[in-house]
Structure formats: structure tokens, C-alpha cells
Scaffold this active site. Structure first.
Site, PDB file in Angstrom:
ATOM      1  N   ALA A 207       0.864  -1.199   0.000  1.00 18.90           N
ATOM      2  CA  ALA A 207       0.000   0.000   0.000  1.00 18.90           C
ATOM      3  C   ALA A 207       0.887   1.231   0.000  1.00 18.90           C
ATOM      4  O   ALA A 207       2.078   1.145  -0.276  1.00 18.90           O
ATOM      5  CB  ALA A 207      -0.936  -0.022   1.205  1.00 18.90           C
ATOM      6  N   ASN A 208       0.323   2.385   0.286  1.00 19.68           N
ATOM      7  CA  ASN A 208       1.125   3.607   0.365  1.00 19.68           C
ATOM      8  C   ASN A 208       0.577   4.505   1.460  1.00 19.68           C
ATOM      9  O   ASN A 208      -0.407   4.174   2.105  1.00 19.68           O
ATOM     10  CB  ASN A 208       1.176   4.304  -1.006  1.00 19.68           C
ATOM     11  CG  ASN A 208      -0.199   4.719  -1.470  1.00 19.68           C
ATOM     12  OD1 ASN A 208      -0.855   5.545  -0.848  1.00 19.68           O
ATOM     13  ND2 ASN A 208      -0.663   4.110  -2.558  1.00 19.68           N
ATOM     14  N   ARG A 209       1.213   5.661   1.633  1.00 23.10           N
ATOM     15  CA  ARG A 209       0.907   6.497   2.797  1.00 23.10           C
ATOM     16  C   ARG A 209      -0.243   7.473   2.595  1.00 23.10           C
ATOM     17  O   ARG A 209      -0.468   8.335   3.422  1.00 23.10           O
ATOM     18  CB  ARG A 209       2.140   7.313   3.177  1.00 23.10           C
ATOM     19  CG  ARG A 209       3.282   6.485   3.692  1.00 23.10           C
ATOM     20  CD  ARG A 209       4.390   7.407   4.160  1.00 23.10           C
ATOM     21  NE  ARG A 209       5.594   6.676   4.455  1.00 23.10           N
ATOM     22  CZ  ARG A 209       5.787   6.023   5.594  1.00 23.10           C
ATOM     23  NH1 ARG A 209       4.855   6.028   6.527  1.00 23.10           N
ATOM     24  NH2 ARG A 209       6.912   5.363   5.799  1.00 23.10           N
ATOM     25  N   ALA A 273      -4.004   7.889  -4.548  1.00 20.54           N
ATOM     26  CA  ALA A 273      -2.632   7.446  -4.791  1.00 20.54           C
ATOM     27  C   ALA A 273      -2.724   5.980  -5.213  1.00 20.54           C
ATOM     28  O   ALA A 273      -2.714   5.068  -4.378  1.00 20.54           O
ATOM     29  CB  ALA A 273      -1.803   7.598  -3.526  1.00 20.54           C
TER      30      ALA A 273
END
Ligand code: C5P
Length: 398
Positions: A207-209, A273
Site C-alpha cells: 500500500a502507500n501512505r 494514490a
């Protein structure tokens, strides 16, 4: 406030009809006049007496009633209102609307009206998921019918699932958006937000932030200007914005599918994102570590580019806005990205360490359009959203 605005509320037969009584009260508090059509099914859940007491008007129930037609015909009933709200909207009534049936007063009024219609569906999850209901909804939405909810939560049958009628504040926000005559009233907007999550196996993921704060704030700001907003969001720890239809997804592929399903739209803002890669060798079972064995290799495959796909698609929104999160050459990369992805505007922001843009509440952005680059000051994300929504409203004026 809704002073002087007239709402025709159709209450059909679902347990959520009890919330409609509160809806009437809140509409009246805001100065709206409310008239009610109660269906046969609706009568099983709320009484004409409660409705008449709350609206201060008689309740309309029967298409063949001489009194109803003598006092006010069904055509006058739908003309003397600014908005028709169907809450709860049962699967049955939605099907009748999609088919154009006119076999009772509610269905006839809905067929005869030329006023905007807002539906708040409420039903069992399986009825909501049924292809027939989905097709009916798609037909109605393509005709311009507005929708709020349903939400996911406890259903009357004791199950948890999607199908619960939107809460009264959400329905009110949608009504206010449509009636307040904001600059985006009658327009449809699609917003993507949050990260995507790409599973490695049933317990692990990439995943990402992204927190989703900027995307959610944009969805809320567009709704406040009157747009009918669908927010397609990856997993985030944020409340759903009021008056916005939220579709929750995990992977980029699911996000693209949900975006396609939300078209047509006048405006799309891709603030999510989206993971650039998905896991090609995703394991159906949990990957186990084995003594002495080398660590597993994760193979990546490219994800679809949602923004570029929408830009090249047959139902391209009239205004398509992308984001560019960059750590260097922020504006230069954004200008190049606008051309490469085929979108109209890019909101570029510096997400390098120390800016606090990822997960934080403030953002410093540059708006890249065909006519140049605007540098905006550091602003709270909610303010970036408000300004962007106003620019969007100005750009989509007829
Ligand atoms: O290429 P990059 O990820 O920097 O592009 C960012 C913009 O493209 C954002 O608007 C993002 O929402 C969108 N995007 C997308 N699908 C992808 C990757 C990015 O919609 N797979």
C-alpha cells in the site's frame, strides 16, 4: 436554509420509513414545505396521522381518491414542488420508476414530474446487489435521477451489509445541495481518494501512505456546491463526507471498475494514490516461511492508469483533474504529466520528506492548466478543496 422551498416526499414500504418522519421534521426546521405521498407499503410502517402532524398537510395516498383529485390532482401535486425525494426508495419502487409504470399514486407522480428526483434506496443487501436492481439504478441515474446512499451497516434483518438507507443528515445535505441551487447543482462529479491496497497473499499487502484527506475534502467541497458526488475510495480512516455517495474499493483494478460504473460525470478528480504495480504472483494461501528456504520473490505487474483510462475513454468527463505527488521538479513533472495522461488540469504537490503533505492537514499545490501554472500558498487541505471546487464550478458553467 430551505426557506420557501417545497419538497414532495414519497415514502415507500421499508422499515427505514421511520427515519423519514425525522427527515420531515428537519426539513420543516429549515423552512421547507413538505407534502407526502405514502404508498400502500409505506402505510405498514408509518401512519398518515404522524405524517400529517409533522407536515401540517394532508397525506396523499390514493390515485383514485375523489377527495385527493378534487382538492389537488396528481399533476398539480408534482408541479407544486421544487424537488421530489423518495425515501425510503424500495427495490420495487425503483423498478417501477425504471420501467415507467404508473400503477399507484407514487409511481404516477414520479412518471409525471419534471422536477429533479432524489432517491434514498433502502433494502436487503441481496436485493441491492441483484443485477436487476443495479440495472434499474443505472437506468435511473443515466436519466439524471440523483441518489444518496445506501450505506453499509446493520440491516433490520440482523445482518450487516450494504442497503441501509442513508442517515437523515446525509439526505438533508443532498437535498440542500440540489435545492440550494449551488453552482454545481445538477452536475455529477467523480472523485477518487486514498491509497489502493494490492494483496500479496490473504494477510499481506502493498500500500502507500495516502490518508485520503485531500480527496475526501474535495468530494465534500463539490457536494457543498451542489454536485451529485460519487467518491471512490481505497481504505482510509476517515468518515464519509455528508451528502456524498461513497464506493469503497481495495485494489486499483476495483477502483477503475467503480469509476467506470460512476460515469457519466461532468467532472472527475483523481486524487487517489493508485499503486503503480499489483502483485502478479499473488498467493491464494498465506505464504509460509520455511527454514533454510530463500525469501519469496514478489513479482509485480503494472496497474491500469485510471486517470489516463478515463481521459481516453468514450465517456470522458468534460473536466478531468489529476494530481501529481512529486519529490523533485514538481511543476516540470506535472506539466509533462498533464500532456501524457490527457487530463485538463493537474494539481501538483511536493510530497518530499518534511513537507507533511502525506497524511498531514496542509498542502502547498500548483495548479497546472492549459493556460499556465498557478502557485497556491500553503493552505489547509479543506481550503485547497474549497478553492479547487470553486474553480471547477467556474469551468463547467454552460
Ligand atoms: O503517474 P502518477 O501516479 O504520478 O499520476 C498521478 C495521477 O494519476 C493522480 O491523479 C492519480 O490519481 C492518477 N493515477 C491513476 N491511476 C494510476 C496511477 C495514477 O489514476 N494507476
Amino acid at each position: 436554509m430551505l426557506t420557501g422551498r417545497r419538497v414532495l416526499l414519497v415514502i415507500s414500504g421499508g422499515i427505514a420509513a421511520y427515519k423519514s418522519l425525522d427527515l420531515i421534521r428537519r426539513l420543516r426546521e429549515r423552512g421547507a414545505a413538505v407534502r407526502c405521498i405514502l404508498t400502500r407499503g409505506g402505510e405498514q410502517f408509518v401512519t398518515p396521522l404522524s405524517i400529517a402532524t409533522l407536515t401540517g398537510e394532508r397525506v396523499f395516498q390514493d390515485i383514485f381518491s375523489l377527495t385527493d383529485e378534487a382538492e389537488i390532482g396528481h399533476i398539480a401535486l408534482v408541479k407544486e414542488c421544487d424537488l421530489v425525494v423518495v425515501a425510503p426508495a424500495t427495490a420495487n419502487l425503483l423498478a417501477k420508476m425504471a420501467m415507467g409504470l404508473a400503477d399507484d399514486l407514487a409511481a404516477t407522480a414520479l412518471l409525471a414530474t419534471d422536477r429533479p428526483i432524489l432517491v434514498a434506496p433502502a433494502m436487503n443487501t441481496r436485493m441491492w446487489d441483484h443485477p436487476a436492481t443495479r440495472a434499474n439504478l443505472a437506468t435511473l441515474e443515466a436519466r439524471g435521477v440523483h441518489r444518496v446512499g445506501p450505506n453499509t451497516g446493520w440491516l433490520a434483518e440482523g445482518e450487516v451489509g450494504e442497503g441501509r438507507m442513508a442517515e437523515v443528515p446525509e439526505i438533508l445535505a443532498a437535498i440542500e445541495g440540489l435545492l440550494a441551487g449551488g453552482p454545481l447543482a445538477g452536475r455529477r462529479a467523480l472523485v477518487t481518494s486514498g491509497p489502493t491496497v494490492e494483496p500479496i497473499d490473504p494477510v499481506r499487502f502493498i500500500a502507500n501512505r495516502s490518508s485520503g484527506k485531500q480527496g475526501h475534502a474535495i468530494a465534500a467541497a463539490l457536494a457543498r456546491l451542489g454536485a451529485g458526488v460519487t467518491l471512490v475510495s481505497g481504505p482510509v480512516a476517515l468518515a464519509d463526507p455528508a451528502g456524498v455517495r461513497v464506493v469503497r474499493v481495495e485494489t486499483a483494478a476495483e477502483m477503475l471498475e467503480a469509476c467506470r460504473a460512476a460515469l457519466p460525470a461532468d467532472v472527475a478528480v483523481c486524487a487517489a494514490a493508485v499503486a503503480d504495480w499489483t502483485v502478479a504472483n499473488r498467493s491464494a494461501g498465506k505464504r509460509r516461511k520455511q527454514a533454510g528456504a530463500p525469501p519469496p520473490v514478489i513479482e509485480l505487474a503494472p496497474n491500469p492508469d485510471i486517470l489516463a483510462t478515463l481521459a481516453a475513454g468514450p465517456q470522458r468527463p468534460r473536466l478531468l483533474v489529476g494530481f501529481a505527488a512529486e519529490t523533485e521538479n514538481v511543476v516540470g513533472n506535472a506539466v509533462e504529466k498533464r500532456a501524457r495522461k490527457g487530463c485538463d488540469w493537474i494539481v501538483a504537490n511536493d510530497v518530499s520528506a518534511g513537507t507533511g503533505a502525506f497524511g498531514g492537514d496542509a498542502n502547498t499545490v500548483h495548479l497546472v492548466t492549459a493556460s499556465g501554472v498557478e502557485d497556491w500558498p500553503a493552505l489547509p487541505k479543506t481550503e485547497v478543496a474549497r478553492r479547487l471546487a470553486e474553480r471547477i464550478a467556474a469551468a463547467v458553467q454552460p
